[in-house]
Design an enzyme around this catalytic site. Structure first.
Site, short mmCIF file in Angstrom:
data_model
loop_
_atom_site.label_atom_id
_atom_site.label_comp_id
_atom_site.label_asym_id
_atom_site.label_seq_id
_atom_site.Cartn_x
_atom_site.Cartn_y
_atom_site.Cartn_z
N GLY A 198 5.20 -9.71 1.67
CA GLY A 198 4.55 -11.02 1.78
C GLY A 198 3.38 -11.17 0.83
O GLY A 198 2.92 -12.28 0.55
N ARG A 199 2.90 -10.04 0.34
CA ARG A 199 1.78 -10.14 -0.63
C ARG A 199 1.88 -9.04 -1.68
O ARG A 199 0.88 -8.64 -2.25
CB ARG A 199 0.45 -10.09 0.09
CG ARG A 199 0.23 -8.85 0.91
CD ARG A 199 -1.24 -8.70 1.11
NE ARG A 199 -1.55 -7.69 2.09
CZ ARG A 199 -2.77 -7.31 2.35
NH1 ARG A 199 -3.78 -7.85 1.72
NH2 ARG A 199 -3.00 -6.39 3.25
N LYS A 204 -0.06 -5.40 -5.48
CA LYS A 204 -0.37 -5.79 -4.10
C LYS A 204 -1.50 -6.81 -4.13
O LYS A 204 -2.55 -6.55 -4.71
CB LYS A 204 -0.79 -4.54 -3.31
CG LYS A 204 -1.09 -4.78 -1.85
CD LYS A 204 -1.25 -3.46 -1.11
CE LYS A 204 -1.68 -3.68 0.33
NZ LYS A 204 -1.87 -2.39 1.03
N ASP A 216 -1.54 -15.78 2.76
CA ASP A 216 -1.86 -16.33 1.44
C ASP A 216 -1.34 -15.46 0.30
O ASP A 216 -1.49 -15.80 -0.87
CB ASP A 216 -3.38 -16.52 1.31
CG ASP A 216 -4.15 -15.21 1.48
OD1 ASP A 216 -3.50 -14.15 1.67
OD2 ASP A 216 -5.39 -15.24 1.42
N GLY A 217 -0.77 -14.30 0.63
CA GLY A 217 -0.24 -13.43 -0.42
C GLY A 217 -1.31 -12.67 -1.18
O GLY A 217 -1.02 -12.00 -2.18
N ARG A 275 0.09 -0.43 -7.08
CA ARG A 275 0.49 0.68 -6.21
C ARG A 275 1.75 1.32 -6.79
O ARG A 275 2.67 0.63 -7.19
CB ARG A 275 0.74 0.14 -4.81
CG ARG A 275 1.24 1.18 -3.84
CD ARG A 275 1.08 0.73 -2.40
NE ARG A 275 2.06 -0.26 -2.00
CZ ARG A 275 2.12 -0.76 -0.75
NH1 ARG A 275 1.25 -0.38 0.17
NH2 ARG A 275 3.02 -1.66 -0.42
N ASP A 317 7.83 -0.41 9.48
CA ASP A 317 7.81 -0.92 8.10
C ASP A 317 6.77 -0.20 7.25
O ASP A 317 6.76 -0.36 6.03
CB ASP A 317 7.53 -2.43 8.09
CG ASP A 317 6.26 -2.78 8.86
OD1 ASP A 317 6.19 -2.45 10.06
OD2 ASP A 317 5.34 -3.35 8.27
N ASN A 318 5.92 0.59 7.88
CA ASN A 318 4.91 1.32 7.11
C ASN A 318 5.23 2.80 7.01
O ASN A 318 4.38 3.60 6.62
CB ASN A 318 3.53 1.11 7.74
CG ASN A 318 3.07 -0.33 7.61
OD1 ASN A 318 3.50 -1.04 6.70
ND2 ASN A 318 2.22 -0.77 8.51
N ASP A 356 0.49 2.23 2.95
CA ASP A 356 -0.13 1.16 3.72
C ASP A 356 -1.44 1.64 4.32
O ASP A 356 -1.51 2.08 5.47
CB ASP A 356 0.80 0.59 4.80
CG ASP A 356 0.39 -0.84 5.11
OD1 ASP A 356 -0.82 -1.05 5.33
OD2 ASP A 356 1.24 -1.74 5.09
#
Ligand code: AMP
Ligand code: MG
Length: 492
Positions: free
Chosen positions: A96-97, A117, A129-130, A180, A256-257, A266
């Site tokens: 998402g970002r 990122k 907001d990304g 990253r 997801d992490n 993350d």
């Protein structure tokens, strides 16, 4: 490889467009390179124009590229689709970002994801907001590089670019973009996404792709899905034991992490523990202590069961049999973990055996109980055992003196000299860790005075945490009032 560029070869694109969305970074106002990891750039084989790296300046010509304002040649940026269990609940997520610029092949032939990122919204941003704050990206840079210095598998940080734009959180903050770098961003949650939303053929293809990328010796396995589960389990055991060794609390071990490659990533709400407390939690949103220090192995096991669940349809046609096969692999976790953990703890106090005697195991337990009762500093206690620090406070107590004597007797019994024990301990026990009060202090000095001096001194110490270098004493003292109400925040 041309100058100012990566050597892109992005295999993820070949999986097909149900696995990602092609999307470009959203340009930012005035990108400035604030941090650049010169040593790592060299390792990656990145060659920069007009920059000799000698005068402390950064290759500013990379700023438009590492902010996404311009695209590197050969980059076809994408946001990857994934799902995940967040605090136990399944959700559709996705980058998402973050945006993957491509997979880079380093001179040593290793493949790395190059990801920005904080690079703007994607189809997976939902209401976000990304973007990312400068403070959070500096924190990730510092802590990920500290983890690397500690010898722990981790995503790396190549650069931080300030955007010249504001980011709106609880308060208005400066925005930044982190580059990253990771072996891949394939997560447990990536498999949950494929299982939940895509076809069985795609699950087979994704499993084969992941095995080839991360566990190539296993591609010929009779049961690829089961082989993948087992390899990921082994890597996760290895990773969590490292975390427990240095007092690292990840803070948001959602599926997801958790990476399939077994790298830490993350770095949102993570923190290192000062005083030993198995129930320690720093994350402000982890109100039930799900991701507390001592829960980390159990959660890793739970996350692996989510991976197993996602792989079930291709482990065996017969669901009952698939479950049995998956369980057999999952049941390896407790013993593998306990063995690796006790070996590591033994080494932290100077014993170098895979099979520790019952007496040594008791010795470790009594130490941890005493540390908990006294909130003894997790890092410094082992340095006291190692005779690195001058005894003071609880380390002059009769309990500690007697404990040291018991340990010496057991070392003698095992025929191990003091020197041998110290040599073993030096490899396990860091002299410096990124203590929270120092992390905040150096981030403050960048935020409020725009001065990177303190940040860089701290970073240098963290990059060789096992070496007795000059001026590290200042970083060794725990905060005067303990961790108090120190709290970390997600998604900043
Ligand atoms: P995290 O807590 O960083 O693991 O993120 C969980 C999910 O939220 C992922 O899908 C992220 O991409 C998404 N996310 C986090 N922060 C933002 C943001 N500022 N804008 C858009 N998506 C975000
Ligand atoms: Mg995440």
């Amino acid at each position: 490889m041309s100058r100012n560029n990566f050597n892109f070869n992005t295999t993820y694109a070949s999986l097909g467009d149900s696995f990602f969305e092609l999307v470009n970074p959203t340009p930012v106002k005035t990108p400035q390179l604030l941090l650049f990891n010169q040593a790592f750039a060299k390792e990656l084989g990145l060659q920069m124009d007009q920059w000799d790296g000698n005068n402390g300046s950064f290759p500013q010509e990379l700023a438009p590229l590492l902010s996404g304002n311009q695209l590197f040649e050969g980059s076809a940026p994408m946001a990857q689709a994934y799902a995940g269990h967040q605090f136990g609940y399944f959700n559709m997520l996705g980058d998402g970002r973050a945006i993957l610029l491509g997979e880079h092949i380093a001179p040593n032939q290793k493949r790395f994801d190059i990801q920005l990122k904080g690079s703007g919204p994607t189809p997976y941003s939902r209401r976000g907001d990304g973007r990312a704050t400068l403070r959070a990206m500096l924190r990730e840079y510092l802590i990920s590089e500290a983890m690397y210095g500690l010898g722990i598998p981790t995503s790396r940080s190549l650069a931080v670019v300030t955007t010249g734009e504001k980011v709106y959180r609880e308060e208005i903050q400066d925005g930044a973009i982190l580059t990253r770098v990771m072996q891949s961003h394939i997560r447990v949650g990536s498999f949950e996404y494929v299982n939940h939303y895509l076809t069985k053929d795609e699950l087979v293809a994704y499993t084969n792709y992941t095995l080839a990328r991360h566990y190539p010796t296993q591609v010929e396995s009779a049961n690829p899905a089961l082989a993948l589960l087992k390899q990921v389990l082994i890597q996760q055991v290895h990773l969590i034991v490292h975390w427990m060794r240095v007092g690292f609390i990840h803070g948001v071990m959602n599926t997801d992490n958790m990476s399939i490659s077994g790298e830490t990533f993350d770095y949102g709400p993570c923190a290192f523990m000062n005083g030993y407390d198995p129930a320690k939690v720093f994350s402000s949103i982890d109100t039930n202590g799900r991701y507390a220090f001592a829960n980390q192995p159990g959660i890793a096991h739970w996350n692996l069961s989510c991976l197993a669940n996602a792989l079930l349809p291709i482990i065996d046609e017969d669901q009952t049999k698939a479950i049995e096969l998956a369980k057999d692999v999952l049941n390896l976790f407790p013993n593998l973990y306990t063995e690796a953990y006790t070996t590591m703890m033994g080494a932290k106090i100077g014993f170098n055996q895979n099979q520790l005697s019952e007496e040594v195991i008791e010795l470790i337990k009594s130490l941890l109980n005493w540390m908990k009762e006294n909130q003894a500093d997790y890092t410094n206690t082992f340095l006291h055992i190692q005779s690195v620090l001058i005894p003071e406070g609880i380390y002059t107590s009769s309990f500690f003196a007697e404990w040291l004597l018991k340990r010496e007797t057991l070392l003698n019994k095992e025929g191990s000299s003091k020197e041998q024990a110290i040599a073993i301990m030096q490899l396990q026990n860091p002299l410096v860790i990124p203590r929270n009060h120092w992390v905040e202090k150096v981030l403050d000095s960048v935020s409020y005075t725009n001065d990177l001096t303190q940040f860089n001194s701290f970073l240098t110490a963290l990059q060789s945490p096992y070496l007795q270098t000059t001026n590290i004493e200042i970083y060794q003292a725990p905060p005067e009032n303990g961790d108090g109400f120190y709290a970390t925040f997600c998604g900043t």
